[in-house]
Design an enzyme around this catalytic site. Structure first.
Site, PDB file in Angstrom:
ATOM      1  N   TYR A  41       0.775  -1.171   0.040  1.00 32.89           N
ATOM      2  CA  TYR A  41      -0.021   0.009  -0.156  1.00 32.89           C
ATOM      3  C   TYR A  41       0.741   1.179  -0.087  1.00 32.89           C
ATOM      4  O   TYR A  41       0.293   2.424   0.375  1.00 32.89           O
ATOM      5  CB  TYR A  41      -1.191   0.075   1.212  1.00 32.89           C
ATOM      6  CG  TYR A  41      -2.049  -0.993   1.212  1.00 32.89           C
ATOM      7  CD1 TYR A  41      -2.929  -1.103   0.295  1.00 32.89           C
ATOM      8  CD2 TYR A  41      -1.787  -2.083   2.117  1.00 32.89           C
ATOM      9  CE1 TYR A  41      -3.816  -2.133   0.320  1.00 32.89           C
ATOM     10  CE2 TYR A  41      -2.631  -2.966   2.210  1.00 32.89           C
ATOM     11  CZ  TYR A  41      -3.929  -3.174   1.284  1.00 32.89           C
ATOM     12  OH  TYR A  41      -4.967  -4.149   1.415  1.00 32.89           O
ATOM     13  N   ASP A  88      -1.237 -11.326   8.043  1.00 32.31           N
ATOM     14  CA  ASP A  88      -0.307 -12.282   7.478  1.00 32.31           C
ATOM     15  C   ASP A  88       1.053 -12.009   7.545  1.00 32.31           C
ATOM     16  O   ASP A  88       1.859 -12.979   7.471  1.00 32.31           O
ATOM     17  CB  ASP A  88      -0.717 -12.357   5.870  1.00 32.31           C
ATOM     18  CG  ASP A  88      -2.114 -12.565   5.750  1.00 32.31           C
ATOM     19  OD1 ASP A  88      -2.371 -13.967   5.884  1.00 32.31           O
ATOM     20  OD2 ASP A  88      -3.167 -11.846   5.254  1.00 32.31           O
ATOM     21  N   TYR A 100     -11.522  -0.639   0.804  1.00 35.15           N
ATOM     22  CA  TYR A 100     -11.689   0.022   2.376  1.00 35.15           C
ATOM     23  C   TYR A 100     -10.214   0.438   2.558  1.00 35.15           C
ATOM     24  O   TYR A 100     -10.041   1.238   3.616  1.00 35.15           O
ATOM     25  CB  TYR A 100     -11.979  -1.004   3.301  1.00 35.15           C
ATOM     26  CG  TYR A 100     -10.973  -2.031   3.778  1.00 35.15           C
ATOM     27  CD1 TYR A 100     -10.551  -2.898   2.958  1.00 35.15           C
ATOM     28  CD2 TYR A 100     -10.125  -1.634   4.938  1.00 35.15           C
ATOM     29  CE1 TYR A 100      -9.416  -3.732   3.379  1.00 35.15           C
ATOM     30  CE2 TYR A 100      -9.143  -2.432   5.438  1.00 35.15           C
ATOM     31  CZ  TYR A 100      -8.598  -3.298   4.552  1.00 35.15           C
ATOM     32  OH  TYR A 100      -7.678  -4.089   4.968  1.00 35.15           O
ATOM     33  N   ARG A 101      -9.221   0.297   1.780  1.00 29.63           N
ATOM     34  CA  ARG A 101      -8.037   0.619   2.025  1.00 29.63           C
ATOM     35  C   ARG A 101      -7.027   0.472   0.658  1.00 29.63           C
ATOM     36  O   ARG A 101      -7.725  -0.108  -0.257  1.00 29.63           O
ATOM     37  CB  ARG A 101      -7.338  -0.398   3.135  1.00 29.63           C
ATOM     38  CG  ARG A 101      -5.997  -0.537   3.385  1.00 29.63           C
ATOM     39  CD  ARG A 101      -5.661  -1.646   4.120  1.00 29.63           C
ATOM     40  NE  ARG A 101      -4.520  -1.371   5.016  1.00 29.63           N
ATOM     41  CZ  ARG A 101      -3.898  -2.312   5.650  1.00 29.63           C
ATOM     42  NH1 ARG A 101      -4.487  -3.446   5.807  1.00 29.63           N
ATOM     43  NH2 ARG A 101      -2.701  -2.115   6.035  1.00 29.63           N
ATOM     44  N   HIS A 133       4.398  -6.268  -5.007  1.00 26.80           N
ATOM     45  CA  HIS A 133       3.032  -6.529  -4.987  1.00 26.80           C
ATOM     46  C   HIS A 133       2.219  -5.414  -4.683  1.00 26.80           C
ATOM     47  O   HIS A 133       2.639  -4.517  -3.838  1.00 26.80           O
ATOM     48  CB  HIS A 133       2.710  -7.971  -4.346  1.00 26.80           C
ATOM     49  CG  HIS A 133       2.464  -7.402  -2.723  1.00 26.80           C
ATOM     50  ND1 HIS A 133       1.428  -7.548  -2.016  1.00 26.80           N
ATOM     51  CD2 HIS A 133       3.348  -7.706  -1.738  1.00 26.80           C
ATOM     52  CE1 HIS A 133       1.427  -7.259  -0.843  1.00 26.80           C
ATOM     53  NE2 HIS A 133       2.821  -7.277  -0.562  1.00 26.80           N
TER      54      HIS A 133
END
Ligand code: ADP
Length: 525
Positions: free
Chosen positions: A94, A153, A473-474, A392
């Site tokens: 992110y 995770d 949401y993110r 990623h």
């Protein structure tokens, strides 16, 4: 490795003006705790897909106390310099620790890493923002605590950063933001506020009762640029006598609706103690194997190769994983109810593994760690799925926990991802009343064409989702404005209220401008 970082300065600054700011900051926290240039390696987006990296910080400052944070805020207010707060700065996928506005100074809270309190009887901890999931797990085990921390995770991140971002893990306390109780926050003007019962000096229920007297303030600091969280209470789960980790492997892509509709009532009535991951075969495979062993073509992996992965790695097309906790009698009775419900899906395979409440990490099956609160970083292997330079980013869509919605989202995401030549590796983390549809988008950062396509794909996914009535949401910092634009009810009334608050609590706009599409008056697009 010497990093090639193009120098970034805060907006509107010359080099010599910025040198003065750095001088001031060094006097506050010491030379070693102000990083610039090639020392900023940990503060860049490790998986950047943008041209020329528009999210490069100018510096990072590492305070060790609330007082140092207050002093840093005073400098930032004086010079009107944008800051960007991170706890451990490992929000990989992110944007990592990198800021929305190039040239911002990162306020990195890694040095504030104390577990301040663990209350064994009431089941909570009070932590500083630099405490990682692994560190709290270690602390609990080494002090003989019988409490579990829910881990996501990747356990290298902080409890604070993850909970504030509404991240999740996979125990009964997996919805991390729901288990925050009481925060301490430093506002842009240096005021220190404690939320909930912490608003009363000396109150002993700060980490036990979320309310207080009056409107709840905690939510204002989630995914927010209104303050810097310096302490956070988190409820911890008492270790159960027994834990049974279950997996339900459905053979066909079309079984998704049945899997989700089977899970929902069992989640709603508490028969299943946790949320449930529902990962497709490629999501699971990307954590344990390499793509080129199954398919090395340029486009998305064909179904025939996915089927081979299922057969040879013994996976379902969909793989639900969740846990049941309790005394052996209760846990086993619940598992029987669950097994019977799932076995109505033709061809489904149901597996259950039983663990004691204090499992020895080495004796836990790697796939079961998250449901037992055992830290791991295995998931990161998926960044290397496409070979080359691993990278990623994730697409995280909120989904009603209903089969029909899940199928609609799966088809929408798969079609768009494959159109751009990527594989659809993902699934649905399903809670009683919502699911999070995740697409784990691995790419080879050394391939400019693939990297550019990541930047094209996301706005299309966001638009597809919005057209069907769904929203993420993110997100990666690059798409925060695009997503915020979709939360548009009544002419963006929610954002307008968020902006009103922003202008009131941070008039100089120094705290994380642009986070979640919230900008202060001077910077609004
Ligand atoms: P992690 O600790 O999991 O690596 P980060 O430190 O990268 O997570 O934080 C993720 C995001 O959460 C940051 O980009 C920031 O917007 C927000 N955040 C993290 N820590 C704080 C904090 N202490 N106060 C306010 N916001 C924070």
């Amino acid at each position: 490795m010497v990093l090639q970082i193009s120098p970034a300065l805060p907006p509107g600054f010359t080099g010599s003006e910025f040198d003065q700011v750095l001088y001031d900051l060094r006097r506050l926290v010491g030379d070693a705790n102000v990083l610039t240039g090639s020392d900023l390696g940990n503060h860049l987006d490790p998986y950047s897909f943008s041209d020329g990296d528009p999210y490069t910080p100018s510096a990072a400052v590492l305070p060790s106390s609330v007082e140092e944070i207050q002093a840093i805020l005073a400098v930032a207010n004086q010079h009107r310099i944008p800051l960007w707060t991170v706890s451990r700065g490992r929000n990989f996928g992110y944007g990592g620790a990198s800021p929305r506005v190039a040239g911002s100074i990162i306020v990195d809270l890694n040095r504030m890493n104390q577990v301040l309190e663990v209350d064994e009887e009431a089941g909570y901890a009070l932590v500083e923002p630099g405490v990682s999931f692994s560190a709290l797990h270690e602390h609990l085990r080494s002090t003989g605590s019988s409490l579990w921390v829910s881990v996501p995770d990747l356990s290298w991140g902080s409890l604070t950063g993850n909970a504030l971002e509404r991240g999740f893990g996979y125990t009964a306390h997996g919805d991390h933001s729901a288990f925050i109780c009481g925060m301490e926050v430093v506002l842009a003007d240096g005021r220190v506020v404690r939320t909930g019962m912490g608003a009363m000096t000396g109150n002993s229920a700060w980490q036990m009762y979320k309310g207080g007297f009056g409107p709840s303030l905690d939510g204002l600091f989630l995914q927010s640029n209104y303050g810097i969280v310096t302490k956070m209470g988190v409820w911890l789960m008492p270790a159960p006598e027994q834990a049974i980790v279950c997996s339900a492997q459905a053979r066909n892509e079309d079984d998704l609706a049945a899997v989700i509709d089977t899970l929902r009532p069992l989640l709603l009535d508490g028969t299943i103690s946790t949320n449930s991951m529902v990962g497709n075969a490629l999501a699971v495979a990307s954590m344990i194997t390499d793509r080129h062993l199954w398919y090395d073509g340029p486009g998305p992996m064909p179904d025939e190769a996915i089927r081979r992965i299922c057969d040879e790695l013994h996976l379902g097309w969909w793989n639900a994983r969740f846990a049941v906790y309790g005394t052996p009698k209760v846990a086993q009775a619940k598992v029987e109810v669950i097994r019977q419900a799932f076995e109505k899906i033709p061809g489904l395979e149901f597996i259950a593994r039983t663990y004691p409440g204090n499992p020895v990490p080495d004796q836990v099956h790697p796939a079961d760690r998250a449901q037992l609160g055992v830290p791991s970083t295995d998931l990161i292997r998926m960044a290397g799925w496409r070979g080359g330079e691993p990278a990623h980013t994730d697409f995280s869509l909120v989904c009603p926990p209903k089969g029909a919605d899940a199928v609609k989202q799966m088809r929408l995401i798969r079609a768009r991802v494959e159109e751009h030549g990527f594989d659809y590796a993902g699934g649905f983390t399903t809670f009683p009343r919502h699911a999070i549809a995740l697409a784990l988008l691995s790419f080879d950062k050394s391939d400019p064409e693939q990297t550019a396509r990541v930047g094209q794909l996301f706005p299309e996914l966001i638009a597809d989702a919005a057209a069907a009535g769904y929203a993420p949401y993110r997100s990666h910092i690059a798409f925060m404005d695009t997503i915020a634009d979709r939360y548009d009810f009544n002419n963006h009334a929610a954002r307008s209220l968020q902006e009103t608050i922003k202008d009131a609590v941070d008039p100089n706009g120094i705290l994380s401008p642009g986070k979640q599409g919230i900008w202060n008056a001077g910077r609004r697009p």
